[in-house]
Design a protein around this motif. Structure first.
Motif, PDB file in Angstrom:
ATOM      1  N   GLY A  78       0.817  -1.212   0.000  1.00 43.07           N
ATOM      2  CA  GLY A  78       0.000   0.000   0.000  1.00 43.07           C
ATOM      3  C   GLY A  78       0.847   1.257   0.000  1.00 43.07           C
ATOM      4  N   THR A  79       1.894   1.278   0.827  1.00 41.29           N
ATOM      5  CA  THR A  79       2.756   2.451   0.887  1.00 41.29           C
ATOM      6  C   THR A  79       3.453   2.659  -0.451  1.00 41.29           C
ATOM      7  OG1 THR A  79       3.124   1.957   3.208  1.00 41.29           O
ATOM      8  CG2 THR A  79       4.609   3.534   2.196  1.00 41.29           C
ATOM      9  N   PHE A  80       3.887   1.547  -1.045  1.00 39.16           N
ATOM     10  CA  PHE A  80       4.557   1.612  -2.344  1.00 39.16           C
ATOM     11  C   PHE A  80       3.618   2.226  -3.392  1.00 39.16           C
ATOM     12  CE2 PHE A  80       5.959  -0.474  -6.316  1.00 39.16           C
ATOM     13  CZ  PHE A  80       7.260   0.000  -6.347  1.00 39.16           C
ATOM     14  N   VAL A  81       2.391   1.760  -3.408  1.00 41.99           N
ATOM     15  CA  VAL A  81       1.428   2.289  -4.382  1.00 41.99           C
ATOM     16  C   VAL A  81       1.170   3.770  -4.127  1.00 41.99           C
ATOM     17  CG1 VAL A  81      -0.958   2.159  -5.189  1.00 41.99           C
ATOM     18  CG2 VAL A  81       0.325   0.062  -4.816  1.00 41.99           C
ATOM     19  N   LEU A  82       0.980   4.130  -2.865  1.00 45.07           N
ATOM     20  CA  LEU A  82       0.719   5.538  -2.539  1.00 45.07           C
ATOM     21  C   LEU A  82       1.884   6.420  -2.973  1.00 45.07           C
ATOM     22  CD1 LEU A  82      -0.980   5.311   0.960  1.00 45.07           C
ATOM     23  CD2 LEU A  82      -2.007   6.121  -1.152  1.00 45.07           C
ATOM     24  N   LEU A  83       3.086   5.913  -2.785  1.00 40.25           N
ATOM     25  CA  LEU A  83       4.262   6.667  -3.199  1.00 40.25           C
ATOM     26  C   LEU A  83       4.241   6.874  -4.708  1.00 40.25           C
ATOM     27  CD1 LEU A  83       6.556   7.812  -1.593  1.00 40.25           C
ATOM     28  CD2 LEU A  83       7.867   5.738  -2.022  1.00 40.25           C
ATOM     29  N   GLY A  84       3.786   5.858  -5.426  1.00 37.29           N
ATOM     30  CA  GLY A  84       3.689   5.962  -6.881  1.00 37.29           C
ATOM     31  C   GLY A  84       2.687   7.011  -7.312  1.00 37.29           C
ATOM     32  N   VAL A  85       1.655   7.225  -6.516  1.00 34.55           N
ATOM     33  CA  VAL A  85       0.642   8.220  -6.889  1.00 34.55           C
ATOM     34  C   VAL A  85       0.799   9.488  -6.047  1.00 34.55           C
ATOM     35  CG1 VAL A  85      -1.021   6.540  -7.752  1.00 34.55           C
ATOM     36  CG2 VAL A  85      -1.091   7.190  -5.354  1.00 34.55           C
ATOM     37  N   SER A  86       2.031   9.791  -5.656  1.00 31.31           N
ATOM     38  CA  SER A  86       2.205  10.978  -4.807  1.00 31.31           C
ATOM     39  C   SER A  86       1.829  12.257  -5.558  1.00 31.31           C
ATOM     40  CB  SER A  86       3.632  11.055  -4.272  1.00 31.31           C
ATOM     41  OG  SER A  86       4.558  10.985  -5.320  1.00 31.31           O
ATOM     42  N   ARG A  87       2.030  12.284  -6.870  1.00 32.38           N
ATOM     43  CA  ARG A  87       1.621  13.477  -7.630  1.00 32.38           C
ATOM     44  C   ARG A  87       0.104  13.697  -7.578  1.00 32.38           C
ATOM     45  NH1 ARG A  87       5.263  16.125 -10.969  1.00 32.38           N
ATOM     46  NH2 ARG A  87       7.115  14.844 -11.098  1.00 32.38           N
ATOM     47  N   PRO A  88      -0.681  12.675  -7.946  1.00 31.04           N
ATOM     48  CA  PRO A  88      -2.133  12.845  -7.809  1.00 31.04           C
ATOM     49  C   PRO A  88      -2.556  13.178  -6.374  1.00 31.04           C
ATOM     50  CG  PRO A  88      -1.656  10.869  -9.072  1.00 31.04           C
ATOM     51  CD  PRO A  88      -0.342  11.437  -8.679  1.00 31.04           C
ATOM     52  N   LEU A  89      -1.869  12.621  -5.388  1.00 38.40           N
ATOM     53  CA  LEU A  89      -2.211  12.973  -4.002  1.00 38.40           C
ATOM     54  C   LEU A  89      -1.983  14.460  -3.772  1.00 38.40           C
ATOM     55  CD1 LEU A  89      -0.792   9.995  -1.902  1.00 38.40           C
ATOM     56  CD2 LEU A  89      -3.175  10.701  -2.039  1.00 38.40           C
ATOM     57  N   ASN A  90      -0.868  14.973  -4.290  1.00 43.25           N
ATOM     58  CA  ASN A  90      -0.623  16.413  -4.180  1.00 43.25           C
ATOM     59  C   ASN A  90      -1.733  17.197  -4.876  1.00 43.25           C
ATOM     60  OD1 ASN A  90       1.750  15.944  -2.846  1.00 43.25           O
ATOM     61  ND2 ASN A  90       3.061  16.330  -4.613  1.00 43.25           N
ATOM     62  N   LEU A  91      -2.140  16.696  -6.040  1.00 43.75           N
ATOM     63  CA  LEU A  91      -3.164  17.411  -6.800  1.00 43.75           C
ATOM     64  C   LEU A  91      -4.467  17.505  -6.011  1.00 43.75           C
ATOM     65  CD1 LEU A  91      -2.812  16.222 -10.502  1.00 43.75           C
ATOM     66  CD2 LEU A  91      -1.906  18.249  -9.410  1.00 43.75           C
ATOM     67  N   LEU A  92      -4.773  16.455  -5.231  1.00 47.60           N
ATOM     68  CA  LEU A  92      -6.004  16.508  -4.435  1.00 47.60           C
ATOM     69  C   LEU A  92      -5.976  17.710  -3.491  1.00 47.60           C
ATOM     70  CD1 LEU A  92      -6.881  12.873  -3.344  1.00 47.60           C
ATOM     71  CD2 LEU A  92      -7.916  14.255  -5.131  1.00 47.60           C
TER      72      LEU A  92
ATOM     73  N   TYR B 298       6.943  26.195  -4.604  1.00 46.39           N
ATOM     74  CA  TYR B 298       7.502  25.270  -5.597  1.00 46.39           C
ATOM     75  C   TYR B 298       6.582  24.072  -5.810  1.00 46.39           C
ATOM     76  CZ  TYR B 298      10.737  22.279  -8.102  1.00 46.39           C
ATOM     77  OH  TYR B 298      11.301  21.476  -9.048  1.00 46.39           O
ATOM     78  N   ASP B 299       6.127  23.468  -4.709  1.00 46.74           N
ATOM     79  CA  ASP B 299       5.242  22.302  -4.809  1.00 46.74           C
ATOM     80  C   ASP B 299       3.997  22.638  -5.635  1.00 46.74           C
ATOM     81  OD1 ASP B 299       6.870  20.761  -3.148  1.00 46.74           O
ATOM     82  OD2 ASP B 299       5.789  21.354  -1.326  1.00 46.74           O
ATOM     83  N   VAL B 300       3.434  23.815  -5.378  1.00 46.19           N
ATOM     84  CA  VAL B 300       2.196  24.188  -6.065  1.00 46.19           C
ATOM     85  C   VAL B 300       2.451  24.388  -7.558  1.00 46.19           C
ATOM     86  CG1 VAL B 300       0.382  25.925  -6.241  1.00 46.19           C
ATOM     87  CG2 VAL B 300       1.171  25.184  -3.996  1.00 46.19           C
ATOM     88  N   VAL B 301       3.536  25.083  -7.891  1.00 42.60           N
ATOM     89  CA  VAL B 301       3.816  25.313  -9.308  1.00 42.60           C
ATOM     90  C   VAL B 301       4.151  23.988  -9.996  1.00 42.60           C
ATOM     91  CG1 VAL B 301       5.266  26.539 -10.970  1.00 42.60           C
ATOM     92  CG2 VAL B 301       4.576  27.666  -8.857  1.00 42.60           C
ATOM     93  N   ALA B 302       4.848  23.100  -9.280  1.00 45.83           N
ATOM     94  CA  ALA B 302       5.250  21.820  -9.867  1.00 45.83           C
ATOM     95  C   ALA B 302       4.050  20.949 -10.223  1.00 45.83           C
ATOM     96  CB  ALA B 302       6.180  21.070  -8.911  1.00 45.83           C
ATOM     97  N   MET B 303       2.908  21.212  -9.600  1.00 41.98           N
ATOM     98  CA  MET B 303       1.698  20.480  -9.986  1.00 41.98           C
ATOM     99  C   MET B 303       1.415  20.650 -11.480  1.00 41.98           C
ATOM    100  SD  MET B 303      -0.953  21.434  -6.971  1.00 41.98           S
ATOM    101  CE  MET B 303      -0.703  20.918  -5.276  1.00 41.98           C
ATOM    102  N   GLY B 304       1.840  21.779 -12.020  1.00 40.85           N
ATOM    103  CA  GLY B 304       1.622  22.034 -13.436  1.00 40.85           C
ATOM    104  C   GLY B 304       2.319  21.040 -14.340  1.00 40.85           C
ATOM    105  N   ARG B 305       3.295  20.329 -13.804  1.00 38.48           N
ATOM    106  CA  ARG B 305       4.008  19.333 -14.616  1.00 38.48           C
ATOM    107  C   ARG B 305       3.328  17.981 -14.602  1.00 38.48           C
ATOM    108  NH1 ARG B 305       5.725  21.299 -18.298  1.00 38.48           N
ATOM    109  NH2 ARG B 305       7.164  19.617 -18.763  1.00 38.48           N
ATOM    110  N   SER B 306       2.344  17.785 -13.729  1.00 34.84           N
ATOM    111  CA  SER B 306       1.812  16.423 -13.578  1.00 34.84           C
ATOM    112  C   SER B 306       1.132  15.856 -14.825  1.00 34.84           C
ATOM    113  CB  SER B 306       0.912  16.316 -12.346  1.00 34.84           C
ATOM    114  OG  SER B 306       0.166  17.447 -12.162  1.00 34.84           O
TER     115      SER B 306
END
Lengths: 359, 272
Positions: free
Chosen positions: A232-246, B101-109
């Protein structure tokens, strides 16, 4: 560029993604050292106290007999390998899993006051587990218990999420109230099932699911939660970008290419799987998933790519120490570990809430 | 200066949006040529944001299509669209400890797969985006401690980091002071991208946009060059204000001054 620009002393425009805090690799190293130290103490301390050197000697000897010449009585090796190591390992797994789930839930609801127990997810898992126990279900062999806990956790999470969102925006108050109310109802259901089952033995093991406990851990209890948490942690790490987007908000996340509904549904399943696997062996342990992410964000920021590994390590170290305290304070009796985490976490929660209200 | 994507033609075709039985957008058609900057103006509740939401796939039109270079955006994946069209919204990241930085970097996703980190190019793009918005000294600052104007500029920087050829901006000048309002819009112009900008300030719209599209009660009531659209009659009709439109002697740009006397007589219906 007026007032705010002046308060941080106009940092030079350097590249890189680190905060001007403790360097990230150092934070990770220190946390790993903390886990090792906590584990050593967790293995060494107990009814028979072992020197730390002997703990490592036994572990290294088990790793490869040529590494260390045994100088200890065999019974100590048995204590370490059959009793203490599985327990410490399970503590680490449970602590890491709860913290990682806490962090994922907080991103999911965009609110730092989320935690598997505060949102009723753990209690949902408890109901699933108790149902299996009371009715002697065994549809899926050794996976019956964790799967039932997963189903309970998943249903509770979905219920709380949509209760909190009903009628538009999800406010903190709505979220916490829906979570707490659902959690209360579910623990009442679990208690009812246990009390009416008419088996005194079950009452004892049911207490474990209500208050959390890791007593009597054996190796065969460790594997399923360990696998679930690692994966689970591995998968979450893989989707860390989408998590940030949330964190950016639903529409912003969608405009940045994320399929928010699908991702959220996947997260529901993933978090429920981890929580189910954990609660099936340890019961509801509250507030770990609330406290650890908060501390970690102060250390390394909220970017999940950096925060998830750190929170897993911190959670592991924390729960090993908490379990050590739970079995040492009134030794040879044990306090259910959930009582200790609530004693630490309740005030933390109130402090966090006050701080947010003030900010 | 950053190199943005190739500007595309954005074409809204007979858009209707009905939400909960209410028509928010009624039969809006709008064709925006590649590289054209169009302002979307109109009173509160006119449907500006709703129309924009159909452009970045937050709201599916009840009927009608949104085409980007002829391709229906609802037939693309979210990621495909996010590489071609960026949105600056009024929604800001929640109170977590994200850095600028984190916020702007979202633009790369939109360009990233699972497990893929930022490479040197991404870092360059992320760091050069805030530069053009005068926030790059804040790269390591926590986003939620910025002022409203700084946050707004960071969100524009995030859209720039997407390197798209088309941008949709929902009141991007909100919270900005005079200088940064001009800077932001001048930047959008200079990028050469196709842009739709919802604006409240008619004078900004006249100064920076090729065309102005006026929405009222979900319909387009006028569209064309600023000089053609901004007339006292239209302003009285749409905003129910008494206004005077003059042409600035040096720039030739029409300027709206609302007269403080109150509403004009005649069309004084209070419908909003």
């Amino acid at each position: 560029m007026t007032r705010v620009a002046e308060s941080p002393p106009a940092a030079p425009p350097v590249g890189g993604d680190r905060r001007a805090r403790v360097p990230y690799p150092l934070v990770l190293t220190l946390l790993a050292v903390a886990v090792a130290a906590a584990a050593t103490a967790g293995i060494a301390i107990g009814s028979v106290r072992l020197p730390p050197g002997e703990v490592w000697g036994i572990l290294l000897h088990r790793l490869h007999p040529a590494l260390v010449e045994p100088t200890w009585p065999r019974v100590r090796e048995t204590i370490v390998m059959d009793v203490r190591v599985p327990r410490v390992l399970l503590c680490a797994v449970v602590g890491a899993g709860l913290s990682v789930c806490g962090m994922a839930l907080q991103a999911l609801v965009r609110n730092p006051l989320a935690d598997p127990m505060l949102l009723g997810v753990s209690q949902g898992a408890s109901v699933g587990a108790v149902l299996v126990m009371v009715f002697h279900l065994s549809l899926a062999g050794i996976f019956t218990l964790p799967l039932a806990a997963f189903a309970g956790a998943f249903l509770a999470l979905v219920l709380v999420y949509f209760l909190a969102r009903a009628g538009g925006r999800m406010t903190t108050v709505r979220l916490v109230l829906s979570g707490v109310a659902t959690g209360e109802v579910l623990s009442a259901v679990a208690s009812y099932l246990v009390v009416t089952s008419g088996d005194p033995h079950k009452t004892e093991s049911a207490l474990r699911w209500m208050l959390g406990g890791l007593a009597g851990t054996t190796w065969d209890l460790v594997w399923i939660p360990a696998g679930a948490v690692l994966l689970g942690t591995f998968v979450l790490l893989g989707v860390s970008r989408p998590l940030n987007l949330l964190l950016a908000g639903e529409e912003a996340a969608a405009s940045l290419g994320l399929n928010v509904h699908r991702f959220r549904a996947a997260l529901f399943v993933l978090v429920a799987l981890i929580v189910g696997a954990i609660v099936a062996v340890s019961g509801s342990i509250g507030f770990v998933g609330l406290m650890m992410p908060h501390v970690v964000r102060l250390l390394v920021g909220a970017n999940h790519r950096r925060a998830l590994p750190a929170v897993a390590l911190l959670g592991a170290a924390f729960l090993i120490v908490a379990d050590l305290a739970a079995r040492s304070v009134i030794a040879p009796e044990e306090i259910p570990i959930g009582i200790l985490t609530a004693l630490a976490g309740g005030p933390f929660f109130l402090w966090l809430m006050r701080r947010r209200a003030a900010g | 200066m950053s190199t943005m994507g190739t500007p595309a033609e954005l074409h809204a075709e007979g858009i209707h949006v009905v939400v909960g039985g209410r028509s928010l957008v009624r039969d809006v058609s709008l064709r925006i040529a590649p590289g054209e900057v169009v302002a979307l103006v109109g009173p509160n509740g006119a449907g500006k944001s709703t129309l924009l939401r159909t452009f970045y796939r937050a709201q599916r039109p009840t009927s009608g299509r949104v085409l980007l270079d002829g391709a229906d955006i609802w037939r693309m994946t979210g990621r495909q669209l996010a590489r071609r069209l960026a949105a600056v919204l009024q929604e800001a990241p929640a109170e977590f400890e994200l850095t600028v930085y984190d916020v702007v970097a979202m633009g790369r996703s939109p360009y990233k797969r699972a497990f893929q980190g930022d490479d040197a190019d991404d870092r360059d793009i992320v760091m050069s985006a805030p530069e053009s918005l005068d926030v790059n000294h804040l790269a390591q600052a926590p986003f939620d401690r910025l002022s409203g104007g700084e946050k707004q500029r960071v969100l524009i920087a995030r859209a720039l980091a997407q390197r798209t050829g088309t941008m949709v901006l929902d009141e991007p000048t909100n919270h900005l002071d005079l200088r940064h309002q001009f800077d932001a819009l001048r930047l959008v112009r200079r990028l050469g991208v196709t842009a739709v900008v919802a604006l409240h300030d008619l004078n900004l719209a006249a100064a920076f946009c090729d065309r102005i599209c006026v929405l009222n009660a979900g319909r387009v009531v006028a569209a064309g060059s600023p000089t053609k659209v901004l007339t006292p009659t239209l302003l009285a009709e749409v905003y129910q204000v008494d206004a005077e439109v003059t042409v600035h002697p040096c720039t030739g740009i029409p300027q709206v001054s609302v007269l403080p006397g109150g509403r004009s007589e005649g069309d004084g219906s209070t419908s909003t």
